[in-house]
Design an enzyme around this catalytic site. Structure first.
Site, mmCIF file in Angstrom:
data_model
loop_
_atom_site.group_PDB
_atom_site.id
_atom_site.type_symbol
_atom_site.label_atom_id
_atom_site.label_comp_id
_atom_site.label_asym_id
_atom_site.label_seq_id
_atom_site.Cartn_x
_atom_site.Cartn_y
_atom_site.Cartn_z
ATOM 1 N N ASP A 55 -19.242 45.173 73.569
ATOM 2 C CA ASP A 55 -18.068 45.923 73.757
ATOM 3 C C ASP A 55 -16.903 44.533 73.817
ATOM 4 O O ASP A 55 -16.729 43.626 74.631
ATOM 5 C CB ASP A 55 -18.075 46.588 75.196
ATOM 6 C CG ASP A 55 -16.875 47.125 75.520
ATOM 7 O OD1 ASP A 55 -15.843 46.855 75.027
ATOM 8 O OD2 ASP A 55 -16.833 48.033 76.515
ATOM 9 N N SER A 133 -0.887 47.158 63.559
ATOM 10 C CA SER A 133 -0.617 48.322 62.980
ATOM 11 C C SER A 133 0.760 48.560 62.638
ATOM 12 O O SER A 133 1.605 47.812 63.189
ATOM 13 C CB SER A 133 -1.099 49.594 63.941
ATOM 14 O OG SER A 133 -0.885 50.783 63.316
ATOM 15 N N TYR A 146 -0.675 53.724 71.827
ATOM 16 C CA TYR A 146 -1.300 52.895 70.668
ATOM 17 C C TYR A 146 0.106 51.948 70.199
ATOM 18 O O TYR A 146 -0.421 50.852 69.923
ATOM 19 C CB TYR A 146 -1.691 54.029 69.535
ATOM 20 C CG TYR A 146 -2.151 53.570 68.467
ATOM 21 C CD1 TYR A 146 -3.612 52.837 68.404
ATOM 22 C CD2 TYR A 146 -1.608 53.473 67.016
ATOM 23 C CE1 TYR A 146 -4.002 52.378 67.462
ATOM 24 C CE2 TYR A 146 -2.042 52.682 66.257
ATOM 25 C CZ TYR A 146 -3.516 52.172 66.084
ATOM 26 O OH TYR A 146 -3.970 51.816 65.110
ATOM 27 N N LYS A 150 -0.369 47.789 69.921
ATOM 28 C CA LYS A 150 -0.399 46.952 68.379
ATOM 29 C C LYS A 150 0.766 45.967 68.566
ATOM 30 O O LYS A 150 0.735 44.699 67.749
ATOM 31 C CB LYS A 150 -0.497 48.223 67.579
ATOM 32 C CG LYS A 150 -1.717 48.889 67.219
ATOM 33 C CD LYS A 150 -2.916 47.937 67.117
ATOM 34 C CE LYS A 150 -4.084 48.568 67.009
ATOM 35 N NZ LYS A 150 -5.351 47.906 66.604
HETATM 36 N N1 LIG Z 1 -6.998 53.955 60.052
HETATM 37 C C1 LIG Z 1 -5.831 53.866 60.021
HETATM 38 O O1 LIG Z 1 -4.860 54.370 59.510
HETATM 39 C C2 LIG Z 1 -5.310 52.412 60.716
HETATM 40 C C3 LIG Z 1 -4.071 51.947 60.799
HETATM 41 C C4 LIG Z 1 -3.313 50.810 61.620
HETATM 42 C C5 LIG Z 1 -4.407 50.109 62.139
HETATM 43 N N2 LIG Z 1 -5.756 50.573 62.256
HETATM 44 C C6 LIG Z 1 -6.411 49.788 63.195
HETATM 45 O O2 LIG Z 1 -7.631 49.269 62.470
HETATM 46 C C7 LIG Z 1 -8.616 48.925 63.153
HETATM 47 C C8 LIG Z 1 -9.974 49.599 62.526
HETATM 48 O O3 LIG Z 1 -9.730 50.981 62.661
HETATM 49 P P1 LIG Z 1 -10.354 52.147 61.721
HETATM 50 O O4 LIG Z 1 -9.465 52.844 61.311
HETATM 51 O O5 LIG Z 1 -11.329 51.449 60.628
HETATM 52 O O6 LIG Z 1 -11.176 52.872 62.893
HETATM 53 P P2 LIG Z 1 -12.750 53.305 62.993
HETATM 54 O O7 LIG Z 1 -12.893 54.129 64.232
HETATM 55 O O8 LIG Z 1 -13.278 53.894 61.649
HETATM 56 O O9 LIG Z 1 -13.405 51.990 63.320
HETATM 57 C C9 LIG Z 1 -13.259 51.267 64.691
HETATM 58 C C10 LIG Z 1 -14.342 50.429 65.085
HETATM 59 O O10 LIG Z 1 -14.171 49.965 66.198
HETATM 60 C C11 LIG Z 1 -15.428 50.024 67.077
HETATM 61 N N3 LIG Z 1 -14.915 49.857 68.518
HETATM 62 C C12 LIG Z 1 -14.092 50.685 69.331
HETATM 63 N N4 LIG Z 1 -14.112 50.357 70.616
HETATM 64 C C13 LIG Z 1 -14.759 48.978 70.477
HETATM 65 C C14 LIG Z 1 -15.211 47.947 71.717
HETATM 66 N N5 LIG Z 1 -14.765 48.534 72.868
HETATM 67 N N6 LIG Z 1 -16.086 47.004 71.101
HETATM 68 C C15 LIG Z 1 -16.644 47.198 69.858
HETATM 69 N N7 LIG Z 1 -16.170 47.820 69.003
HETATM 70 C C16 LIG Z 1 -15.462 48.905 69.199
HETATM 71 C C17 LIG Z 1 -15.805 51.469 66.707
HETATM 72 O O11 LIG Z 1 -17.329 51.745 67.379
HETATM 73 C C18 LIG Z 1 -15.428 51.417 65.239
HETATM 74 O O12 LIG Z 1 -16.900 51.237 64.642
HETATM 75 C C19 LIG Z 1 -8.248 49.470 64.628
HETATM 76 O O13 LIG Z 1 -7.866 48.270 65.419
HETATM 77 C C20 LIG Z 1 -7.144 50.504 64.060
HETATM 78 O O14 LIG Z 1 -6.387 50.426 65.562
HETATM 79 C C21 LIG Z 1 -6.020 51.526 61.577
#
Ligand SMILES: NC(=O)c1ccc[n+]([C@@H]2O[C@H](COP(=O)([O-])OP(=O)(O)OC[C@H]3O[C@@H](n4cnc5c(N)ncnc54)[C@H](O)[C@@H]3O)[C@@H](O)[C@H]2O)c1
Length: 249
Positions: A55, A133, A146, A150
């Protein structure tokens, strides 16, 4: 200049979405990948990378993942602090304060701890890339928590770049717009907005993000530190013709 084969890179949040795509890419090009997530997903297991369940918001748990990864594969050359959550929070006046605590713990403290431990486990000349983000710049109603987490990642990135530059460790961030992952499904509000308002007229697929991370880990960016790279299909550039048409009709 872009060659990353045989470097050791640790990726958090590697079990899904962007992190899984990064783990897949870096494994494919010959890196030693240490993948960290809350639990090891089947997709991650199938990749045959070094998997660690941790975590990111828990200091002991994350430190132990760093120790195990480096005991097995030697010190790190790259760290991608990617784990994050987006929680639907509702209007501020009715919001549940525990959501604020949880998002700060994972999205901010998790990145802070990753940088903290990287100071022990990263080789000189290494590179840290944090996932921020576009929400740090362009926010939406009911996304206050959020967005502020970020924005904090971007400020933390700049500060850490100042502190670690003397060891030739670079720290940068990537700010994706909307990326189709389990966090952002194709029929979600953000994906629909991306389709209608970005210059490229679509949300990103995970592979649209890979180049920015690869560049920031590689020698091609050896004089780049303290910056945020927006990978947003032109969202932050402004309104498109079709966006203006839709708004004015
Ligand atoms: N998808 C989007 O549109 C988007 C846009 C901008 C930024 N992001 C950022 O990109 C990153 C990845 O997002 P994603 O879209 O792949 O999401 P996702 O939910 O598919 O993947 C996130 C991963 O992080 C893991 N996670 C969550 N909390 C955790 C913790 N406490 N310890 C360890 N692992 C943990 C989850 O288990 C998951 O596997 C994030 O930081 C998100 O904020 C995503």
């Amino acid at each position: 200049m872009f060659n990353l084969s045989s470097i050791h890179v640790l990726i958090t949040g590697a079990g899904s979405g962007i992190g899984l795509a990064l783990a897949t890419h870096f494994k494919k090009i010959g890196c030693i990948v240490s993948a960290v997530d809350l639990k090891v997903s089947d997709e991650l297991l199938a990749l045959d990378v070094n998997c660690f369940s941790a975590d990111v918001s828990d200091p002991e748990s994350l430190l132990s993942a760093f120790e195990s990864a480096c005991f097995k594969n030697g010190k790190l050359d790259g760290l991608i602090n990617n784990a994050g959550i987006a929680i639907p929070e509702g209007p501020i006046e009715n919001s549940d304060i525990s959501l604020l605590t949880k998002a700060l713990d994972i999205n901010v403290k998790g990145v802070y701890l990753g940088i903290k431990y990287a100071t022990q486990f990263l080789n000189e000349g290494g590179s840290i890339v944090n996932t921020a983000s576009l929400a740090a710049y362009v926010t939406l109603p009911e996304y206050s928590i959020y967005s502020m987490t970020k924005a904090s990642v971007i400020q933390l990135t700049k500060n850490a770049a100042l502190q670690l530059g003397s060891r030739n460790i670079r720290v940068n961030s990537v700010s994706p717009g909307t990326v189709l992952t389990p966090m952002e499904p194709i029929d979600g509000v953000e994906a629909i907005l991306a389709k209608n308002t970005t210059a490229l007229g679509r949300p990103a697929q995970v592979d649209d993000l890979l180049g920015a991370y690869h560049f920031l880990l590689s020698d091609a960016s050896k004089y780049v530190t303290g910056i945020d790279v927006k990978v947003d299909g032109g969202w932050s550039a402004g309104l498109t013709y079709s966006g203006i048409e839709k708004l004015s009709s």
